[in-house]
Design a protein around this motif. Structure first.
Motif, PDB file in Angstrom:
ATOM      1  N   HIS A 175      -6.832  -1.017  11.295  1.00  0.00           N
ATOM      2  CA  HIS A 175      -7.974  -0.258  10.803  1.00  0.00           C
ATOM      3  C   HIS A 175      -9.272  -0.855  11.325  1.00  0.00           C
ATOM      4  O   HIS A 175      -9.303  -1.912  11.952  1.00  0.00           O
ATOM      5  N   ILE A 176     -10.362  -0.170  11.050  1.00  0.00           N
ATOM      6  CA  ILE A 176     -11.645  -0.543  11.596  1.00  0.00           C
ATOM      7  C   ILE A 176     -12.087  -1.922  11.107  1.00  0.00           C
ATOM      8  O   ILE A 176     -12.897  -2.594  11.746  1.00  0.00           O
ATOM      9  N   THR A 177     -11.535  -2.375   9.992  1.00  0.00           N
ATOM     10  CA  THR A 177     -11.869  -3.705   9.492  1.00  0.00           C
ATOM     11  C   THR A 177     -11.172  -4.801  10.279  1.00  0.00           C
ATOM     12  O   THR A 177     -11.484  -5.964  10.118  1.00  0.00           O
ATOM     13  N   GLY A 178     -10.203  -4.452  11.122  1.00  0.00           N
ATOM     14  CA  GLY A 178      -9.447  -5.450  11.851  1.00  0.00           C
ATOM     15  C   GLY A 178      -8.202  -5.896  11.123  1.00  0.00           C
ATOM     16  O   GLY A 178      -7.429  -6.688  11.649  1.00  0.00           O
ATOM     17  N   ALA A 179      -7.965  -5.425   9.906  1.00  0.00           N
ATOM     18  CA  ALA A 179      -6.788  -5.798   9.124  1.00  0.00           C
ATOM     19  C   ALA A 179      -5.933  -4.567   8.867  1.00  0.00           C
ATOM     20  O   ALA A 179      -6.459  -3.508   8.546  1.00  0.00           O
ATOM     21  N   PRO A 180      -4.615  -4.656   9.041  1.00  0.00           N
ATOM     22  CA  PRO A 180      -3.770  -3.483   8.811  1.00  0.00           C
ATOM     23  C   PRO A 180      -3.628  -3.169   7.333  1.00  0.00           C
ATOM     24  O   PRO A 180      -3.622  -4.072   6.494  1.00  0.00           O
ATOM     25  N   VAL A 181      -3.536  -1.890   6.998  1.00  0.00           N
ATOM     26  CA  VAL A 181      -3.258  -1.441   5.644  1.00  0.00           C
ATOM     27  C   VAL A 181      -1.784  -1.085   5.581  1.00  0.00           C
ATOM     28  O   VAL A 181      -1.293  -0.294   6.383  1.00  0.00           O
ATOM     29  N   ARG A 182      -1.065  -1.669   4.627  1.00  0.00           N
ATOM     30  CA  ARG A 182       0.378  -1.506   4.565  1.00  0.00           C
ATOM     31  C   ARG A 182       0.757  -0.071   4.209  1.00  0.00           C
ATOM     32  O   ARG A 182       0.024   0.643   3.536  1.00  0.00           O
ATOM     33  N   ARG A 183       1.934   0.317   4.672  1.00  0.00           N
ATOM     34  CA  ARG A 183       2.438   1.664   4.392  1.00  0.00           C
ATOM     35  C   ARG A 183       2.643   1.847   2.887  1.00  0.00           C
ATOM     36  O   ARG A 183       2.974   0.918   2.166  1.00  0.00           O
ATOM     37  N   ASP A 184       2.450   3.073   2.420  1.00  0.00           N
ATOM     38  CA  ASP A 184       2.623   3.473   1.019  1.00  0.00           C
ATOM     39  C   ASP A 184       1.580   2.843   0.100  1.00  0.00           C
ATOM     40  O   ASP A 184       1.785   2.803  -1.118  1.00  0.00           O
ATOM     41  N   SER A 185       0.477   2.371   0.647  1.00  0.00           N
ATOM     42  CA  SER A 185      -0.586   1.831  -0.194  1.00  0.00           C
ATOM     43  C   SER A 185      -1.412   2.965  -0.788  1.00  0.00           C
ATOM     44  O   SER A 185      -1.580   4.013  -0.173  1.00  0.00           O
ATOM     45  N   ILE A 186      -1.949   2.732  -1.990  1.00  0.00           N
ATOM     46  CA  ILE A 186      -2.816   3.679  -2.693  1.00  0.00           C
ATOM     47  C   ILE A 186      -4.139   2.995  -2.953  1.00  0.00           C
ATOM     48  O   ILE A 186      -4.189   1.789  -3.198  1.00  0.00           O
ATOM     49  N   GLU A 187      -5.214   3.765  -2.896  1.00  0.00           N
ATOM     50  CA  GLU A 187      -6.533   3.178  -3.075  1.00  0.00           C
ATOM     51  C   GLU A 187      -6.692   2.603  -4.475  1.00  0.00           C
ATOM     52  O   GLU A 187      -6.375   3.253  -5.470  1.00  0.00           O
ATOM     53  N   ALA A 188      -7.186   1.377  -4.539  1.00  0.00           N
ATOM     54  CA  ALA A 188      -7.394   0.709  -5.822  1.00  0.00           C
ATOM     55  C   ALA A 188      -8.423   1.467  -6.646  1.00  0.00           C
ATOM     56  O   ALA A 188      -9.423   1.965  -6.123  1.00  0.00           O
ATOM     57  N   GLY A 189      -8.176   1.552  -7.937  1.00  0.00           N
ATOM     58  CA  GLY A 189      -9.083   2.219  -8.849  1.00  0.00           C
ATOM     59  C   GLY A 189      -8.822   3.697  -9.052  1.00  0.00           C
ATOM     60  O   GLY A 189      -9.534   4.343  -9.820  1.00  0.00           O
ATOM     61  N   THR A 190      -7.784   4.249  -8.388  1.00  0.00           N
ATOM     62  CA  THR A 190      -7.520   5.686  -8.487  1.00  0.00           C
ATOM     63  C   THR A 190      -6.278   6.023  -9.298  1.00  0.00           C
ATOM     64  O   THR A 190      -6.050   7.201  -9.591  1.00  0.00           O
ATOM     65  N   PHE A 191      -5.461   5.041  -9.664  1.00  0.00           N
ATOM     66  CA  PHE A 191      -4.182   5.354 -10.311  1.00  0.00           C
ATOM     67  C   PHE A 191      -3.760   4.340 -11.358  1.00  0.00           C
ATOM     68  O   PHE A 191      -2.769   4.574 -12.074  1.00  0.00           O
ATOM     69  N   GLU A 192      -4.452   3.223 -11.489  1.00  0.00           N
ATOM     70  CA  GLU A 192      -3.971   2.132 -12.329  1.00  0.00           C
ATOM     71  C   GLU A 192      -3.812   2.522 -13.799  1.00  0.00           C
ATOM     72  O   GLU A 192      -2.887   2.049 -14.471  1.00  0.00           O
ATOM     73  N   ASP A 193      -4.700   3.363 -14.322  1.00  0.00           N
ATOM     74  CA  ASP A 193      -4.597   3.748 -15.729  1.00  0.00           C
ATOM     75  C   ASP A 193      -3.285   4.461 -16.028  1.00  0.00           C
ATOM     76  O   ASP A 193      -2.754   4.355 -17.142  1.00  0.00           O
ATOM     77  N   MET A 194      -2.765   5.210 -15.059  1.00  0.00           N
ATOM     78  CA  MET A 194      -1.481   5.885 -15.245  1.00  0.00           C
ATOM     79  C   MET A 194      -0.305   4.975 -14.907  1.00  0.00           C
ATOM     80  O   MET A 194       0.817   5.214 -15.352  1.00  0.00           O
ATOM     81  N   PHE A 195      -0.544   3.930 -14.115  1.00  0.00           N
ATOM     82  CA  PHE A 195       0.546   3.047 -13.677  1.00  0.00           C
ATOM     83  C   PHE A 195       0.892   2.006 -14.731  1.00  0.00           C
ATOM     84  O   PHE A 195       2.061   1.792 -15.055  1.00  0.00           O
ATOM     85  N   PHE A 196      -0.114   1.335 -15.268  1.00  0.00           N
ATOM     86  CA  PHE A 196       0.127   0.247 -16.205  1.00  0.00           C
ATOM     87  C   PHE A 196       0.630   0.787 -17.542  1.00  0.00           C
ATOM     88  O   PHE A 196       0.315   1.908 -17.945  1.00  0.00           O
ATOM     89  N   ALA A 197       1.417  -0.041 -18.229  1.00  0.00           N
ATOM     90  CA  ALA A 197       1.930   0.304 -19.564  1.00  0.00           C
ATOM     91  C   ALA A 197       1.876  -0.947 -20.426  1.00  0.00           C
ATOM     92  O   ALA A 197       2.288  -2.025 -19.998  1.00  0.00           O
TER      93      ALA A 197
END
Length: 271
Positions: A36-58
């Motif tokens: 990626h443009i930052t020079g660091a690869p983003v791993r496959r199947d990653s989700i953007e932080a802050g968009t799903f955690e409320d539904m993920f955590f229990a």
């Protein structure tokens, strides 16, 4: 909705992508990982932080973390017995038994740390590999291997994440961040784990009225989904870029069906 189903719409939409992908198949083995443009690869199947955690955590129930740790230790002993039987008797282990036998003491120690964090932080668990290595005294590679073992056997659910980073220039920039983790509750443990637990550690079966209530709920959900348009069905069942793409395709299908209802005359009669 009867003219074209959502699965057929997805097939049409992804057909061009498969065709283009087949042209690159010969060079995929030698191609370098996408950076990626930052020079660091983003791993496959990653989700953007802050968009799903409320539904993920229990939030774990009272005493649930201690119970899960006892289950993990029982699984560690069961795996050792399986390995001894395989060496002494030449027995061929099944796939589920191999997953149990692969569980190591390091993985159980990592699981203990994750359960402690789940109990203290009301289920919100997202330590980095370095943090887990520091807390457990294990190497980073051992931490990565232990997490993979816990996920494969079904004791843990793990989700990769990435985050947006500030920077000059056009377009968004991303970087990988720590994973999030959720221990599997005792009622959701897979059969390969339950088969090695004593009866007193296995979750109690659901009452008949609870089973019937769940069956009724699923039937009502299916009946509700059957009444949705293609666009609304895509929005209700899928998320992310694929869901948005299929929602746009579904909207086009819905418009076409509306036009066919407004002009019921067959095409053969208009020629």
């Amino acid at each position: 909705m009867t003219a074209i189903t959502l699965g057929q719409a997805a097939t049409l939409a992804l057909g061009g992508m498969r065709a283009r992908g087949s042209e690159r198949m010969s060079t995929r083995a030698t191609a370098a990982p996408r950076i990626h443009i930052t020079g660091a690869p983003v791993r496959r199947d990653s989700i953007e932080a802050g968009t799903f955690e409320d539904m993920f955590f229990a939030v774990p129930a009272r005493g649930e973390c201690d119970r899960l740790l006892r289950i993990a230790r029982v699984m560690l002993d069961a795996g050792r017995k399986l390995k001894r039987a395989a060496r002494a008797e030449g027995r061929h282990l099944t796939r589920s038994e191999r997953l149990v036998a692969a569980l190591g003491a390091g993985a159980v120690r990592i699981y203990e740390e994750l359960l402690t964090l789940a109990r203290l932080n009301r289920g919100r668990v997202y330590p980095s590999y370095d943090r887990l290595a520091e807390r457990t005294g294990l190497g980073r590679a051992t931490v990565a291997r232990g997490l993979a073992q816990l996920e494969a056997i079904g004791l843990l659910v793990r989700q990769r994440r990435f985050r947006r980073v500030e920077g000059a220039g056009p377009g968004p920039r991303y970087a990988q961040t720590s994973n999030v983790y959720r221990p599997t509750p005792p009622a959701g443990l897979p059969a390969r784990i339950l088969a090695h637990l004593p009866r007193w550690m296995q979750p109690a079966p659901l009452p008949d009225d609870e089973i019937q209530r769940e069956a009724d709920r699923q039937g009502e959900t299916q009946a509700m989904l059957a009444t949705l348009s293609c666009r609304d069905l895509a929005r209700a069942t899928l998320g992310g870029p694929l869901g948005r793409m299929l929602a746009r395709l579904g909207a086009g299908i819905d418009r076409r069906e509306c036009e066919s209802h407004e002009e019921p005359q067959p095409m053969t009669d208009s020629i």
